[in-house]
Design a protein around this motif. Structure first.
Motif, PDB file in Angstrom:
ATOM      1  N   ALA A  63     -30.608 -45.894 -11.602  1.00  0.00           N
ATOM      2  CA  ALA A  63     -31.454 -46.634 -12.553  1.00  0.00           C
ATOM      3  C   ALA A  63     -31.164 -48.128 -12.458  1.00  0.00           C
ATOM      4  O   ALA A  63     -32.089 -48.950 -12.423  1.00  0.00           O
ATOM      5  CB  ALA A  63     -31.218 -46.139 -13.970  1.00  0.00           C
ATOM      6  N   ARG A  64     -29.896 -48.490 -12.396  1.00  0.00           N
ATOM      7  CA  ARG A  64     -29.525 -49.913 -12.281  1.00  0.00           C
ATOM      8  C   ARG A  64     -30.094 -50.511 -11.001  1.00  0.00           C
ATOM      9  O   ARG A  64     -30.640 -51.613 -11.001  1.00  0.00           O
ATOM     10  CB  ARG A  64     -27.999 -50.083 -12.302  1.00  0.00           C
ATOM     11  N   ASP A  65     -29.974 -49.778  -9.899  1.00  0.00           N
ATOM     12  CA  ASP A  65     -30.497 -50.261  -8.619  1.00  0.00           C
ATOM     13  C   ASP A  65     -32.009 -50.422  -8.679  1.00  0.00           C
ATOM     14  O   ASP A  65     -32.549 -51.415  -8.192  1.00  0.00           O
ATOM     15  CB  ASP A  65     -30.115 -49.306  -7.481  1.00  0.00           C
ATOM     16  N   TYR A  66     -32.696 -49.470  -9.271  1.00  0.00           N
ATOM     17  CA  TYR A  66     -34.157 -49.553  -9.396  1.00  0.00           C
ATOM     18  C   TYR A  66     -34.549 -50.774 -10.232  1.00  0.00           C
ATOM     19  O   TYR A  66     -35.435 -51.535  -9.855  1.00  0.00           O
ATOM     20  CB  TYR A  66     -34.725 -48.274 -10.018  1.00  0.00           C
ATOM     21  N   ILE A  69     -34.006 -54.035  -8.233  1.00  0.00           N
ATOM     22  CA  ILE A  69     -34.846 -54.300  -7.058  1.00  0.00           C
ATOM     23  C   ILE A  69     -36.331 -54.219  -7.430  1.00  0.00           C
ATOM     24  O   ILE A  69     -36.995 -55.236  -7.592  1.00  0.00           O
ATOM     25  CB  ILE A  69     -34.476 -53.341  -5.909  1.00  0.00           C
ATOM     26  N   GLU A  70     -36.859 -53.014  -7.604  1.00  0.00           N
ATOM     27  CA  GLU A  70     -38.271 -52.857  -7.975  1.00  0.00           C
ATOM     28  C   GLU A  70     -38.557 -53.507  -9.326  1.00  0.00           C
ATOM     29  O   GLU A  70     -39.616 -54.079  -9.553  1.00  0.00           O
ATOM     30  CB  GLU A  70     -38.683 -51.391  -8.021  1.00  0.00           C
ATOM     31  N   GLY A  71     -37.605 -53.417 -10.223  1.00  0.00           N
ATOM     32  CA  GLY A  71     -37.777 -53.960 -11.566  1.00  0.00           C
ATOM     33  C   GLY A  71     -37.775 -55.469 -11.638  1.00  0.00           C
ATOM     34  O   GLY A  71     -38.073 -56.058 -12.668  1.00  0.00           O
ATOM     35  N   ALA A  72     -37.462 -56.130 -10.511  1.00  0.00           N
ATOM     36  CA  ALA A  72     -37.390 -57.587 -10.485  1.00  0.00           C
ATOM     37  C   ALA A  72     -38.758 -58.234 -10.291  1.00  0.00           C
ATOM     38  O   ALA A  72     -38.912 -59.435 -10.494  1.00  0.00           O
ATOM     39  CB  ALA A  72     -36.454 -58.032  -9.358  1.00  0.00           C
TER      40      ALA A  72
END
Length: 121
Positions: A63-66, A69-72
């Protein structure tokens, strides 16, 4: 304003406010729903984001990685509000290791967080 399952979001004075609801642990599918709702609200406009994490206890690595990256997408700058020194240390470590492409800082004081975002409106 969006009152989603996991967070409330609204745009005010050129800043996107994002306040998480009480969540024990964010997983990847929750992160995807959260990002999708945020992007709908933003309607292809970039904003500095104020993110209140005080009601979140934990987030899985996926979740943190998502979110990092995508969440940015469509983020000009990010101010994260946390509740205590432990959360501050963990969040600062995550920022250091994920190296976001936009200015990101962690705060315990809401006013200081909002002041940081002023330059990115």
């Amino acid at each position: 304003m969006v009152d989603g399952t996991y967070a409330k979001m609204w745009i005010s004075d050129g800043i996107l406010f994002f306040v998480y609801k009480e969540i024990y642990e964010i997983n990847r599918s929750m992160a995807k729903e959260i990002v999708s709702q945020r992007l709908q609200l933003q309607n292809e406009n970039s904003y500095p984001i104020f993110c209140d994490l005080r009601a979140v206890t934990n987030a899985q690595k996926e979740a943190r990685d998502y979110l990092a990256i995508e969440g940015a997408y469509m983020t000009k700058a990010l101010a994260l509000l946390v509740k205590d020194d432990h959360s501050m240390a963990i969040t600062q470590l995550f920022i250091k290791t994920s190296s976001p492409a936009y200015p990101t800082r962690v705060f315990r004081d809401k006013n200081k967080a909002l002041l940081f975002l002023q330059d990115y409106k």
